[in-house]
Write a protein that holds these residues in place. Structure first.
Motif, short mmCIF file in Angstrom:
data_model
loop_
_atom_site.label_atom_id
_atom_site.label_comp_id
_atom_site.label_asym_id
_atom_site.label_seq_id
_atom_site.Cartn_x
_atom_site.Cartn_y
_atom_site.Cartn_z
N GLU A 30 111.35 17.65 44.66
CA GLU A 30 111.73 17.61 43.21
C GLU A 30 113.01 18.46 43.19
OE1 GLU A 30 108.35 18.84 41.04
OE2 GLU A 30 107.22 17.20 41.41
N ARG A 31 112.82 19.63 43.83
CA ARG A 31 114.12 20.75 43.87
C ARG A 31 115.35 19.95 44.55
NH1 ARG A 31 118.10 22.64 43.15
NH2 ARG A 31 118.78 24.61 43.39
N ILE A 32 115.21 19.11 45.55
CA ILE A 32 116.28 18.48 46.17
C ILE A 32 116.81 17.42 45.24
CG2 ILE A 32 116.76 16.62 47.86
CD1 ILE A 32 114.66 18.18 49.68
N ASN A 33 115.94 16.69 44.58
CA ASN A 33 116.42 15.74 43.62
C ASN A 33 117.26 16.45 42.33
OD1 ASN A 33 115.21 13.72 45.18
ND2 ASN A 33 113.16 13.58 43.97
N GLN A 34 117.16 17.73 42.35
CA GLN A 34 117.97 18.41 41.37
C GLN A 34 119.38 18.96 41.84
OE1 GLN A 34 115.09 21.26 39.73
NE2 GLN A 34 113.91 19.62 39.01
#
Length: 257
Positions: A148-152
């Motif tokens: 999820e952090r990567i996708n941000q």
């Protein structure tokens, strides 16, 4: 020093030890493709019984062709596939860019069915700084919160390298972290030796997000990174013994260029 013709290195991984070796180099001068084995293949052969590829059975031969060799063609996505344009977009290259060397350099050409990968000789810009692009590895091993952090992540966001020396699978592993301490992936193993050398050279190396491909993009193409670095006088990246051609004629030409 700027590379005069596009150069790709071919790496081979021993399936048991998981060690990578640079075993060959592919160049293209605009009309002819040339492939030669490099000295790294000797170590792979001595330590892990590497056998020459069927397309290139003799270690000291210079292979030439006006068409790209099948071992590399098989690592390219067919332009007839409906998701081809999407794939080109993931690589962050122009939609009208169909040069196979450029596509392989950016994609890595890895397949689940074998133990080969390709990577480019670093590009150099007009200011004399080198750049190398790669997709983060190992995302499938990360927890969902990290994904999820990567996708941000945003374009240009800085990532920090850290040596994961207690990694039970690879004591040389280099992880990439965000400023808020999320691990977002690993540097490709076949680049590690050269990256460590660049760090020892105090090359002002830094890694930034070049492109984030949102879901449902496969994880292996999710996070494209751009590594930038300077070099010290007298040092050339990707030029140590393992990267030198076995064929003396080719090796002499490279050293004099």
């Amino acid at each position: 020093m700027k590379t005069k013709t596009p150069t790709l290195f071919l790496a081979w991984q021993d399936s048991i030890s998981r060690y990578w070796f640079p075993i060959g180099r592919l160049t293209f001068d605009g009309s002819v493709y040339r492939f030669v084995y490099t000295q790294g293949v000797r170590e792979a052969k001595e330590k892990f019984a590497f056998k020459p590829l069927s397309s290139f059975p003799h270690l000291d031969e210079i292979y030439t062709s006006t068409q790209l060799f099948p071992v590399f063609v098989n690592r390219l996505m067919s332009r007839s596939r409906p998701d081809y344009q999407r794939f080109i977009k993931w690589l962050n290259i122009p939609n009208d860019e169909h040069d196979p060397i450029t596509i392989l350099a950016r994609s890595g050409g890895e397949r689940e069915t074998d133990t080969l990968a390709v990577f480019p000789c670093p590009e150099i810009d007009e200011r004399g700084q080198y750049h190398l692009y790669f997709f983060c590895h190992g995302l499938r091993h990360l927890p969902s919160g990290t994904i999820e952090r990567i996708n941000q992540l945003e374009f240009g966001e800085k990532l920090w390298l850290a040596h994961e020396f207690q990694n039970p699978y690879d004591s040389q592993a280099l992880i990439l972290n965000t400023e808020d301490h999320y691990i977002v992936g690993y540097c490709p193993r076949y680049l590690l030796a050269e990256i460590f050398e660049l760090l020892r050279q105090n090359s002002n190396l830094e890694v930034r997000v070049e492109r984030l491909n949102k879901p449902p993009t496969p994880l292996q193409f999710r996070l494209l990174c751009k590594m930038s670095f300077d070099i010290q006088p007298g040092f050339r990246p990707f030029s140590n013994y393992q990267y030198q051609p076995i064929n003396v004629e080719v090796a002499t030409t490279i050293k004099s260029s």
